[in-house]
Design a protein around this motif. Structure first.
Motif, PDB file in Angstrom:
ATOM      1  N   LEU A  24      50.978  32.026  57.540  1.00 25.65           N
ATOM      2  CA  LEU A  24      50.582  32.858  56.408  1.00 25.65           C
ATOM      3  C   LEU A  24      50.190  31.919  55.276  1.00 25.65           C
ATOM      4  O   LEU A  24      50.978  31.065  54.877  1.00 25.65           O
ATOM      5  CB  LEU A  24      51.756  33.744  55.998  1.00 25.65           C
ATOM      6  N   THR A  25      48.972  32.053  54.753  1.00 24.79           N
ATOM      7  CA  THR A  25      48.477  31.117  53.756  1.00 24.79           C
ATOM      8  C   THR A  25      47.626  31.810  52.700  1.00 24.79           C
ATOM      9  O   THR A  25      47.130  32.910  52.919  1.00 24.79           O
ATOM     10  CB  THR A  25      47.655  29.996  54.431  1.00 24.79           C
ATOM     11  N   ALA A  26      47.477  31.139  51.588  1.00 31.19           N
ATOM     12  CA  ALA A  26      46.561  31.610  50.548  1.00 31.19           C
ATOM     13  C   ALA A  26      45.420  30.614  50.393  1.00 31.19           C
ATOM     14  O   ALA A  26      44.578  30.760  49.529  1.00 31.19           O
ATOM     15  CB  ALA A  26      47.299  31.766  49.229  1.00 31.19           C
ATOM     16  N   ASN A  56      44.515  37.569  47.616  1.00 35.54           N
ATOM     17  CA  ASN A  56      44.924  37.508  46.214  1.00 35.54           C
ATOM     18  C   ASN A  56      46.436  37.335  46.151  1.00 35.54           C
ATOM     19  O   ASN A  56      47.173  38.294  45.975  1.00 35.54           O
ATOM     20  CB  ASN A  56      44.485  38.771  45.485  1.00 35.54           C
ATOM     21  N   VAL A  57      46.897  36.110  46.295  1.00 36.58           N
ATOM     22  CA  VAL A  57      48.331  35.844  46.334  1.00 36.58           C
ATOM     23  C   VAL A  57      49.013  36.190  45.014  1.00 36.58           C
ATOM     24  O   VAL A  57      50.165  36.623  45.006  1.00 36.58           O
ATOM     25  CB  VAL A  57      48.608  34.391  46.757  1.00 36.58           C
ATOM     26  N   ARG A  59      48.490  38.718  43.110  1.00 33.79           N
ATOM     27  CA  ARG A  59      48.763  40.151  43.103  1.00 33.79           C
ATOM     28  C   ARG A  59      50.041  40.470  43.879  1.00 33.79           C
ATOM     29  O   ARG A  59      50.815  41.346  43.492  1.00 33.79           O
ATOM     30  CB  ARG A  59      47.588  40.894  43.711  1.00 33.79           C
ATOM     31  N   ILE A  60      50.286  39.745  44.927  1.00 33.64           N
ATOM     32  CA  ILE A  60      51.490  39.961  45.731  1.00 33.64           C
ATOM     33  C   ILE A  60      52.727  39.578  44.936  1.00 33.64           C
ATOM     34  O   ILE A  60      53.731  40.271  44.947  1.00 33.64           O
ATOM     35  CB  ILE A  60      51.407  39.173  47.047  1.00 33.64           C
ATOM     36  N   TYR A  61      52.668  38.471  44.220  1.00 35.88           N
ATOM     37  CA  TYR A  61      53.811  38.024  43.435  1.00 35.88           C
ATOM     38  C   TYR A  61      54.090  38.939  42.240  1.00 35.88           C
ATOM     39  O   TYR A  61      55.217  39.066  41.815  1.00 35.88           O
ATOM     40  CB  TYR A  61      53.610  36.596  42.932  1.00 35.88           C
ATOM     41  N   ARG A  62      53.058  39.570  41.683  1.00 39.04           N
ATOM     42  CA  ARG A  62      53.234  40.434  40.512  1.00 39.04           C
ATOM     43  C   ARG A  62      53.829  41.783  40.864  1.00 39.04           C
ATOM     44  O   ARG A  62      54.513  42.398  40.061  1.00 39.04           O
ATOM     45  CB  ARG A  62      51.905  40.641  39.806  1.00 39.04           C
ATOM     46  N   LYS A  63      53.533  42.281  42.054  1.00 39.17           N
ATOM     47  CA  LYS A  63      54.002  43.610  42.437  1.00 39.17           C
ATOM     48  C   LYS A  63      55.314  43.512  43.195  1.00 39.17           C
ATOM     49  O   LYS A  63      55.521  42.623  44.001  1.00 39.17           O
ATOM     50  CB  LYS A  63      52.971  44.300  43.328  1.00 39.17           C
ATOM     51  N   LYS A  64      56.170  44.466  42.932  1.00 39.82           N
ATOM     52  CA  LYS A  64      57.407  44.563  43.695  1.00 39.82           C
ATOM     53  C   LYS A  64      57.071  45.278  45.003  1.00 39.82           C
ATOM     54  O   LYS A  64      56.563  46.397  44.994  1.00 39.82           O
ATOM     55  CB  LYS A  64      58.456  45.340  42.923  1.00 39.82           C
TER      56      LYS A  64
END
Length: 70
Positions: A24-26, A56-57, A59-64
């Motif tokens: 799994l990579t960005a 869009n990594v 976006r993943i970190y910002r959303k729970k």
């Protein structure tokens, strides 16, 4: 084979394949002969496990994210 933060994309991809892990990579650029994209083009076989690239990594970190795995 052991991977570290200094490992090239080639070493990480080969390690993941050896250990039967999905990568799994960005980052999937094609800059250099050891870039992940170049490694996939050169080394992958029909039996190789996939690489999942996040578009869009941030976006993943910002959303729970809440998910149940069965």
């Amino acid at each position: 084979m052991i991977c570290s933060t200094e490992s090239s994309d080639r070493m990480v991809w080969l390690f993941a394949q050896e250990k039967q892990m999905i990568l799994l990579t960005a980052n999937r650029s094609m800059k250099g002969e050891d870039s992940l994209e170049q490694v996939i083009r050169e080394e992958s076989l029909p039996t190789s496990l996939p690489v999942i690239t996040l578009a869009n990594v941030d976006r993943i970190y910002r959303k729970k994210i809440s998910r149940t795995v069965c």
